[in-house]
Design a protein around this motif. Structure first.
Motif: not given
Length: 919
Positions: A57-60, A222-229, A245-247, A256-262
């Motif tokens: 979904l788009i953010p809005s 929004t993200a800037k150089d976000l690296f997650i372990s 954004e999901q590529r 493996e989704r780009d725009n999700l964190c758990f």
């Protein structure tokens, strides 16, 4: 709930918090290249479908569906949602019911054995034995239940003192809100607040930066150089980059989704704004919970030690009980009575109070440590605390005051230059990542010099966050529309690697070898003065774009240096001396310059045997590093993985290693250490990885905690020594008596009552005093030493038991089956009193009562048990327990036997200590 199929004591001893256990179980469950994909079969299809939709979904639209806004929820909206969806906790973390806990306290091999014996006694119409054995089971279970209930309550209260929080946006916060309101963001009426993670709800807008735990399932806005372990979920050591954004929209695996964190992962570097899409059981974490709860947990070193102690006694029970059975069966002819007697002997060898003693001792230790500003997250960490013989610590804030001040701002030639301070101030002001103490010092220094209006002249374009590989960070600003200004600051060597020019006044010249030599000379002089040097560089850019990356940190112009002073703490020198006296070798692991570190070490009196740099560690194999780790004292310019590798090398050398750190770069080493130590002001990931939290970052506090850990361990060891030697001596005496006496030397009932009274006398051991010399060196579980101790001191009591046999046989003529009650009464009193006496003899290497006195609760309990032991044969209940009063002439003999026992034991203690040591 299957999660609670394990004994709660074992859970506390296991060495993992509930969160840590689940995360490690996930890591084991999902580890491997196909890990994440393999786990999808165990996640409900509707969950996968929901999270796929939320990712696309788009953010809005997503924010609208979640009933939230870019400025976050209002306090009232969040409260209403929380009442509807519940707290952000996985359901199986809820405490077990009292009856489940009571059942688990009962369910151990020792109580089962006693229960079987009680049923046999009941079937044989032996009501007295049934009551006594049932009392043993009841007392053991209830004492353990009460102690564990108290320890769990205390542990929960202590853990609540160091709860993790998340940075959340709130709209229209009430004036009387309990949350801390920080600076407003761009969104109207939005304020940053620190909120306990468990209070998050779907729709909350979360601000992420380096060091943060991911508090729930999130969709990145929004993200800037976000690296997650994601190692806690996938087992993969390398961090993954996340985007808004999901590529690739064909990816089905949520991990493996780009725009999700758990939930359960953590931020390595970068910044982001994200919305909570799932909490509690509605997270990916919760969706896999049933898989985690079915996983067996690995046994820790502490639990293995306790198990080994138990099995030492159980093995003796399996050997001795059959021997007693056959010996009495053949010599007395009554196999039923012999079977009862053998089972009673088996009961006498079972350490049924061991779980209760261990739990209560650890719980008492945790409470005492909390009074010393040390919060224990895992009860069994106390034992590791006492066993620690190598402490690895960072420099800043531990050896030093953690009050860094900007001492100088100079150009490349060491001359004061205001332009360097201006550039450093702009960099620190506009960076939104993890602001460290250096940034705080720059901002405070600029405030003193009235430079606050400088920032208003610029507009932030972009940011390149700090990471521990580059060891630098940059901001890109715009003062005029015709150019962008990149300002970079970081560690000297890493900055020189991307600089091609230097600025001196108004002139700029190439970075030549001559200039490079001058730069190193100037910075070395600053380092030798104890100043930490950070280089500052700039680069003018054409405003063609608004997004910049690490690749833009090239061809920079070195402007100069900012130098910081962090003076040593006054308490550091005495604390280091105390740690050294306690047998703990202190090693300094730092990312800072070796010259600054050596200066600080010299000022605090830490003897440096060797220095090892991170660049050299990378060139060493494991064997070389293991040798170097033992010999060096200072390890400088380290990366997080180098710290972890050093800790593993020290552990591989047989040391019990503690690591003290509070930053994101310390998290790998904290996990790798036997005992991770952090502070309440540390980043979330450091506190989560730690086993112990200090409320004050002070080595003196740490030293006090180590001593308390050793006291706790010493008291646990006392019980095992006392129980092992005393019970073994009794059984050995039974074997001798069974072989030569035509009747049972003691009835099964007598053995059971004696064992019950002795066990009750041990309840006060957690409150006992500990000799100072036992606190000077680290201590470990040593089951082999316990076996030797048992074989050495157990037969000593048998010598005086045999003397009692001779006394009753020859002096008091209790030498026929008709007079066996008198014989049994005489040995009952002597056996109980000698067992009680051994408590005071073995609790110390010194002369008891004179050179080392037990704590008053233990003395009081001893007096009560001795009084009961004498009263039973001498009082009106004697016939009920199948005993009879003894003549008064017996008691002078008894005193002589007990004095002889004490004297011989004291003499043998000296011999044993000289040969084997005294733990």
């Amino acid at each position: 709930m299957r999660f609670f199929k394990f004994n709660i004591l074992a859970f506390l001893q296991q060495g993992l918090s509930a969160k840590q256990f689940r995360r490690r179980a996930f890591a084991d469950l999902l580890r491997g290249s196909e890990a994440g994909k393999a786990s999808l079969n165990d996640v409900a299809p509707d969950f996968i479908e929901r999270i796929q939709v939320q990712s696309q979904l788009i953010p809005s639209v997503l924010l609208n569906r979640l009933g939230t806004q870019e400025a976050g929820l209002s306090d009232a909206e969040a409260t209403a949602k929380r009442e509807r969806v519940g707290l952000n906790e996985v359901e199986h973390e809820k405490p077990m019911s009292w009856y489940q806990h009571l059942w688990l306290c009962y369910r151990n091999p020792f109580n089962v054995l006693l229960t079987v014996l009680a049923l046999i006694s009941y079937a044989s119409d032996d009501d007295i034995a049934t009551v006594v054995i049932a009392s043993m089971v009841l007392i053991s279970t209830l004492l353990r239940f009460a102690q564990e209930k108290r320890s769990n309550t205390a542990a929960d209260k202590l853990k609540a003192m160091v709860s993790n929080t998340a940075t959340v946006l709130r709209r229209d916060i009430a004036p009387d809100a309990e949350y801390h309101t920080a600076t407003s963001l761009h969104a109207r009426d939005a304020h940053r607040i620190e909120l306990p993670i468990k209070l998050l709800v779907p729709g909350d807008i979360v601000v992420l930066s380096a060091g943060d735990m991911i508090p729930a399932d999130l969709r990145i806005l929004t993200a800037k150089d976000l690296f997650i372990s994601q190692a806690a979920l996938t087992g993969e050591s390398m961090p993954v980059e996340k985007f808004a954004e999901q590529r690739d929209h064909s990816v089905r695996n949520p991990l493996e989704r780009d725009n999700l964190c758990f939930m359960g992962t953590n931020v390595i570097s970068g910044t982001a704004l994200a919305v909570v899409i799932g909490t509690g059981n509605q997270t990916y974490f919760g969706a896999l919970a049933h898989r985690v709860t079915s996983q067996d947990r690995a046994v820790t070193q502490f639990q293995a030690g306790v198990n080994q102690v138990s099995w030492v006694l159980i093995r003796f029970m399996f050997v001795m009980a059959p021997v007693v059975l056959f010996l009495n069966g053949f010599t007395k002819g009554d196999w039923v009575e012999a079977a009862f007697f053998a089972l009673s002997v088996a009961v006498g060898l079972t350490p049924e109070m061991l779980p209760m003693i261990v739990t209560s001792t650890l719980a008492k230790g945790a409470v005492l440590l909390s009074r010393k500003k040390v919060i224990v997250k895992r009860l069994d960490a106390i034992q590791n605390f006492g066993a620690m013989n190598v402490l690895c610590t960072d420099k800043t804030g531990t050896l030093t005051q953690d009050k860094i001040v900007l001492e100088r701002h100079t150009d490349v030639f060491g001359e004061q230059a205001d332009v360097v301070l201006d550039m450093a101030y702009l960099n620190s002001y506009y960076q939104t990542g993890l602001k460290n103490l250096l940034d705080v010092a720059v901002l405070e220094h600029a405030e003193i010099h009235n430079q606050l209006n400088l920032a208003s002249q610029f507009r932030k374009v972009d940011e390149i966050p700090f990471d521990f590989v580059r060891r630098r960070m940059s901001v890109v600003l715009s003062e005029y529309d015709d150019q962008h200004l990149l300002i970079c600051k970081g560690a000297l060597e890493e900055m020189l690697a991307v600089c091609t020019q230097v600025q001196h006044g108004d002139t700029v010249e190439p970075l030549s070898p001559t200039l490079l030599e001058k730069i190193r000379s100037v910075t070395t002089e600053l380092n030798q003065e104890g100043l930490r040097v950070v280089a500052v560089a700039t680069k003018r850019l054409v405003p063609e774009r608004d997004i910049y990356s690490v690749l833009d940190e090239a061809e920079l112009t070195l402007v100069g240096y900012i130098a910081f002073l962090d003076p040593p703490k006054e308490t550091t020198a005495p604390a280091l001396k105390a740690l050294q006296t306690s047998g703990i070798d202190v090693k300094v692991l730092t990312g800072d310059n070796e010259l600054v570190t050596l200066k600080v070490c010299k000022e605090v009196g830490l003897t440096v045997k060797g220095v090892l740099l991170g660049s050299k560690i990378d060139l060493m194999d494991d064997a070389q590093l293991a040798a170097a780790a033992d010999t060096a004292t200072v390890f400088a310019k380290l990366s997080p993985l180098q710290k972890e590798r050093l800790v593993m090398a020290l552990r591989g050398n047989g040391h019990v290693v503690g690591f003290m750190g509070d930053g994101i770069n310390d998290a790998p080493a904290l996990r790798a250490a036997d005992i991770g130590i952090s502070v309440d002001s540390g980043v979330d990931i450091a506190k989560e990885a730690a086993d112990i939290i200090l409320l004050e970052k002070n080595l003196m506090v740490l030293e006090a905690g180590v001593i308390e850990g050793r006291k706790t361990f010493a008291n646990m060891l006392k019980y095992t020594k006392m129980t092992a030697s005393s019970n073994f001596g009794n059984v050995f005496s039974v074997l001798v008596a069974s072989a030569f006496i035509p009747f049972l030397p003691m009835l099964p009932l007598h053995l059971l009552v004696q064992n019950l009274l002795y066990d009750v006398s041990q309840v006060a051991i957690p409150f006992d005093n500990v000799d100072e010399e036992l606190l000077l060196q680290p201590q470990k579980w040593n089951p082999n030493e316990l076996s030797r101790f048992m074989l050495f001191f157990g037969p000593i009591s048998s010598i005086f038991d045999i003397a009692t046999f001779a006394l009753m046989w020859f002096v008091f003529s209790a030498n026929t089956p008709e007079n066996q009650t008198l014989f049994q009464s005489g040995w009952f009193i002597e056996g109980l009193l000698s067992q009680t006496l051994i408590v005071h003899m073995i609790r110390t290497r010194k002369i008891p009562f004179f050179q080392s006195r037990a704590a008053w609760p233990l003395i009081a309990m001893t007096v009560v048990i001795v009084a009961i032991g004498i009263f039973l044969p001498m009082g009106p209940l004697a016939s009920y327990f199948k005993l009879e009063p003894l003549p008064l002439s017996y008691f002078p003999w008894l005193i002589a036997i007990l004095l002889g026992y004490a004297s011989l034991t004291q003499a043998m203690k000296g011999f044993y200590a000289r040969r084997y040591g005294w733990q």
